[in-house]
Design a protein around this motif. Structure first.
Motif, PDB file in Angstrom:
ATOM      1  N   PHE A 160       0.757  -1.180  -0.018  1.00  0.00           N
ATOM      2  CA  PHE A 160      -0.002  -0.075  -0.038  1.00  0.00           C
ATOM      3  C   PHE A 160       0.701   1.226  -0.084  1.00  0.00           C
ATOM      4  O   PHE A 160       0.681   2.334  -0.946  1.00  0.00           O
ATOM      5  N   GLN A 161       1.955   1.238   0.580  1.00  0.00           N
ATOM      6  CA  GLN A 161       2.933   2.402   0.985  1.00  0.00           C
ATOM      7  C   GLN A 161       3.582   2.602  -0.450  1.00  0.00           C
ATOM      8  O   GLN A 161       3.539   3.660  -0.965  1.00  0.00           O
ATOM      9  N   LYS A 162       3.940   1.526  -1.297  1.00  0.00           N
ATOM     10  CA  LYS A 162       4.759   1.824  -2.409  1.00  0.00           C
ATOM     11  C   LYS A 162       3.447   2.107  -3.502  1.00  0.00           C
ATOM     12  O   LYS A 162       4.071   3.092  -4.211  1.00  0.00           O
ATOM     13  N   PHE A 163       2.441   1.782  -3.617  1.00  0.00           N
ATOM     14  CA  PHE A 163       1.318   2.097  -4.290  1.00  0.00           C
ATOM     15  C   PHE A 163       1.014   3.600  -4.208  1.00  0.00           C
ATOM     16  O   PHE A 163       0.809   4.427  -5.148  1.00  0.00           O
ATOM     17  N   LEU A 164       0.836   4.119  -3.167  1.00  0.00           N
ATOM     18  CA  LEU A 164       0.729   5.826  -2.551  1.00  0.00           C
ATOM     19  C   LEU A 164       2.058   6.475  -2.729  1.00  0.00           C
ATOM     20  O   LEU A 164       2.079   7.680  -2.439  1.00  0.00           O
ATOM     21  N   LYS A 165       2.962   5.848  -2.967  1.00  0.00           N
ATOM     22  CA  LYS A 165       4.318   6.584  -3.164  1.00  0.00           C
ATOM     23  C   LYS A 165       5.079   7.034  -1.762  1.00  0.00           C
ATOM     24  O   LYS A 165       5.316   8.222  -1.664  1.00  0.00           O
ATOM     25  N   ASN A 166       4.707   6.233  -0.883  1.00  0.00           N
ATOM     26  CA  ASN A 166       5.347   6.685   0.661  1.00  0.00           C
ATOM     27  C   ASN A 166       4.942   7.681   1.187  1.00  0.00           C
ATOM     28  O   ASN A 166       5.478   8.655   1.644  1.00  0.00           O
ATOM     29  N   PRO A 167       3.528   8.088   1.339  1.00  0.00           N
ATOM     30  CA  PRO A 167       2.791   9.096   1.979  1.00  0.00           C
ATOM     31  C   PRO A 167       3.205   9.177   3.755  1.00  0.00           C
ATOM     32  O   PRO A 167       3.361   7.841   4.003  1.00  0.00           O
ATOM     33  N   ASN A 168       2.893  10.232   4.292  1.00  0.00           N
ATOM     34  CA  ASN A 168       2.621  10.083   5.784  1.00  0.00           C
ATOM     35  C   ASN A 168       1.092   9.611   5.984  1.00  0.00           C
ATOM     36  O   ASN A 168       0.280   9.932   4.914  1.00  0.00           O
ATOM     37  N   ILE A 169       1.020   8.994   7.063  1.00  0.00           N
ATOM     38  CA  ILE A 169      -0.336   8.193   7.350  1.00  0.00           C
ATOM     39  C   ILE A 169      -1.697   9.350   7.378  1.00  0.00           C
ATOM     40  O   ILE A 169      -2.593   8.986   6.949  1.00  0.00           O
ATOM     41  N   THR A 170      -1.270  10.490   7.818  1.00  0.00           N
ATOM     42  CA  THR A 170      -2.248  11.477   7.878  1.00  0.00           C
ATOM     43  C   THR A 170      -2.733  12.038   6.683  1.00  0.00           C
ATOM     44  O   THR A 170      -3.790  12.817   6.644  1.00  0.00           O
ATOM     45  N   SER A 171      -2.043  12.031   5.714  1.00  0.00           N
ATOM     46  CA  SER A 171      -2.475  12.287   4.385  1.00  0.00           C
ATOM     47  C   SER A 171      -3.178  11.030   3.361  1.00  0.00           C
ATOM     48  O   SER A 171      -3.647  11.537   2.381  1.00  0.00           O
ATOM     49  N   ILE A 172      -3.536  10.067   4.111  1.00  0.00           N
ATOM     50  CA  ILE A 172      -4.211   9.008   3.425  1.00  0.00           C
ATOM     51  C   ILE A 172      -5.502   9.019   3.323  1.00  0.00           C
ATOM     52  O   ILE A 172      -6.096   9.229   4.417  1.00  0.00           O
ATOM     53  N   LEU A 173      -6.391   9.270   2.332  1.00  0.00           N
ATOM     54  CA  LEU A 173      -7.801   9.428   2.267  1.00  0.00           C
ATOM     55  C   LEU A 173      -8.576   8.123   2.067  1.00  0.00           C
ATOM     56  O   LEU A 173      -8.061   7.174   1.427  1.00  0.00           O
ATOM     57  N   ILE A 174      -9.684   8.334   2.168  1.00  0.00           N
ATOM     58  CA  ILE A 174     -10.787   7.036   1.841  1.00  0.00           C
ATOM     59  C   ILE A 174     -10.622   6.673   0.178  1.00  0.00           C
ATOM     60  O   ILE A 174     -10.480   5.576  -0.231  1.00  0.00           O
ATOM     61  N   SER A 175     -10.319   7.776  -0.790  1.00  0.00           N
ATOM     62  CA  SER A 175     -10.229   7.532  -2.099  1.00  0.00           C
ATOM     63  C   SER A 175      -8.866   6.828  -2.390  1.00  0.00           C
ATOM     64  O   SER A 175      -8.918   6.160  -3.363  1.00  0.00           O
ATOM     65  N   ASP A 176      -7.797   6.914  -1.434  1.00  0.00           N
ATOM     66  CA  ASP A 176      -6.740   6.098  -1.672  1.00  0.00           C
ATOM     67  C   ASP A 176      -7.119   4.737  -1.534  1.00  0.00           C
ATOM     68  O   ASP A 176      -6.257   3.997  -2.132  1.00  0.00           O
ATOM     69  N   VAL A 177      -7.894   4.308  -0.452  1.00  0.00           N
ATOM     70  CA  VAL A 177      -8.086   3.040  -0.457  1.00  0.00           C
ATOM     71  C   VAL A 177      -8.799   2.353  -1.593  1.00  0.00           C
ATOM     72  O   VAL A 177      -8.816   1.332  -2.102  1.00  0.00           O
TER      73      VAL A 177
END
Length: 438
Positions: free
Chosen positions: A167-184
């Protein structure tokens, strides 16, 4: 309303599709908000806060329309043409509420409407000094998770790490606070495109859900869990799509086959572990990790296995079995000192992985090719066999190691002793041993 993020030159924007039933009220099909500049995770956080505001406040207020050309939400246009412009501090907010009151709009309603404005003005808050250099990444969250949950099995730890890294690789290593519902959502679509089954997708999202629940409890994440309620399969579909169980005819074919009988001398560890699985219904990992002192006997002579290392709390149990009825097993056990079986746990796989693979090859040799038949199907067979032979629900659950779902039964049921459980199951275990000539 989910954000679609895009850029024009150096400027970034979030576009929201207005639900059809609100388009006439707002007079718009799309709402577009300028996000300014910043790192990707900061832009996603801004978009997420706008999404939260739209879903919890603005869309519930059909008495107003607003000008979305400004990200701040602070330019408001009432239906009578009255405009409240550039509300960007507490004093402005106070005057806006007074004006609404003078116009006859309920002050308490206006307070609710403007409550999130101060939060929205600080979409990208100044990070604490210790966070300015490095934010918390998903794999770092996993490390914190296992630091406090050290009792989890190595296979579970590895599965969590693999999913988090993917999941981290897919999102290109973001901070967890920036992860959205749309990312899932995008991650689910990515997994489907890469040929993951629906069950596998649900399992990976369940892992993320557990991690974000932990993050919220520990104060690392403050929004709604982005992986909550994202299961694609219903409980009924999951049960229907699981491993199948053997028929009695298939069980006799496997255990009476020449190929299996040869294993008694060629690979006694495999042979006797399969025999135990048939009459105890234990999981392969539970059996493969047994020590010699886990084989016990009650004062009145009932042989049983003490399962100490199990997948669930209900799996920690005593399992009676007719030790003397399986030919050669007692002699096999006497040759052991500590571990009963030779299988060594592999990281992320458990001790039973080799057994499962060899059993699958045996099924292929015997041409038992029905879909979804694996080593675990022995456990499902025995549970079904006891059910069809009228073994009651409560002792059967305790024997197999299943949680009791019924609240009334779970609260008021008693725990059976090894001798009592033996009375329920021994005759059926002996019947299988005779049928299969073990």
């Amino acid at each position: 309303m989910k954000p679609f993020l895009y850029a024009r030159g150096t400027k970034n924007y979030a576009r929201f599709l207005v639900p059809a039933h609100l388009q006439a009220t707002l007079g718009k099909r799309f709402l577009v908000f300028a996000l300014g500049s910043g790192a990707g995770h900061e832009l996603r956080l801004k978009a997420h806060q706008i999404e939260h505001y739209l879903s919890t406040q603005l869309l519930h207020n059909d008495a107003m329309s607003f000008d979305p050309s400004q990200f701040s939400f602070l330019d408001v246009v009432l239906r009578d043409g009255t405009q409240l412009k550039n509300i960007n501090n507490d004093a402005d907010l106070k005057r806006a509420k007074e004006l609404l009151k003078a116009l006859g709009i309920d002050a308490s309603a206006s307070s609710r409407m403007f409550a999130p404005l101060q939060t929205l003005q600080q979409v990208a808050p100044e990070p604490a000094p210790e966070q300015q250099v490095k934010g918390l990444k998903l794999i770092e969250l996993v490390d914190k998770f296992f630091l406090l949950k050290s009792q989890l099995k190595p296979a579970t730890v590895q599965a969590y790490k693999n999913t988090a890294l993917e999941f981290q690789k897919f999102l290109k290593n973001p901070n967890i606070t920036s992860i959205l519902i749309s990312d899932v959502t995008r991650f689910q679509e990515h997994l489907a495109q890469n040929k993951n089954s629906t069950r596998t997708i649900d399992n990976k999202i369940a892992t993320l859900r557990a991690l974000f629940n932990f993050a919220r409890k520990q104060g690392y994440y403050f929004e709604k869990n982005p992986a909550e309620g994202r299961s694609l399969l219903t409980k009924k579909q999951r049960l229907a799509g699981g491993y199948d169980k053997f028929t009695l005819e298939e069980i006799e074919l496997i255990f009476k086959s020449i190929e299996f009988i040869k294993e008694k001398k060629r690979d006694p560890d495999f042979y006797y572990l399969c025999c135990l699985a048939l009459v105890t219904g234990c999981r392969v990992g539970e059996l493969a990790s047994l020590a010699k002192n886990d084989f016990k006997q009650t004062p009145i002579g009932t042989y049983y296995i003490k399962i100490k290392d199990a997948k669930t709390l209900a799996g920690v149990r005593s399992v009676p079995f007719p030790q003397d009825s399986i030919q050669g097993f007692k002699e096999f056990l006497n040759t052991k000192t500590e571990n009963v079986f030779k299988y060594v746990a592999r990281e992320g796989k458990g001790a039973g992985n080799a057994v499962g693979k060899k059993f699958t090859r045996l099924l292929e040799t015997l041409k038992v090719k029905r879909e979804k038949l694996v080593f675990h199907s022995l456990r499902k067979f025995l549970n079904d066999y006891l059910l069809k032979n009228n073994v009651p629900y409560e002792p059967r659950c305790q024997f197999i190691g299943h949680d009791i779902d019924d609240t009334n039964v779970a609260i008021y049921s008693k725990e059976y002793t090894e001798d009592q459980l033996n009375e329920y199951v021994k005759q059926h275990q002996d019947s299988l041993i005779i049928r299969c000539k073990l």
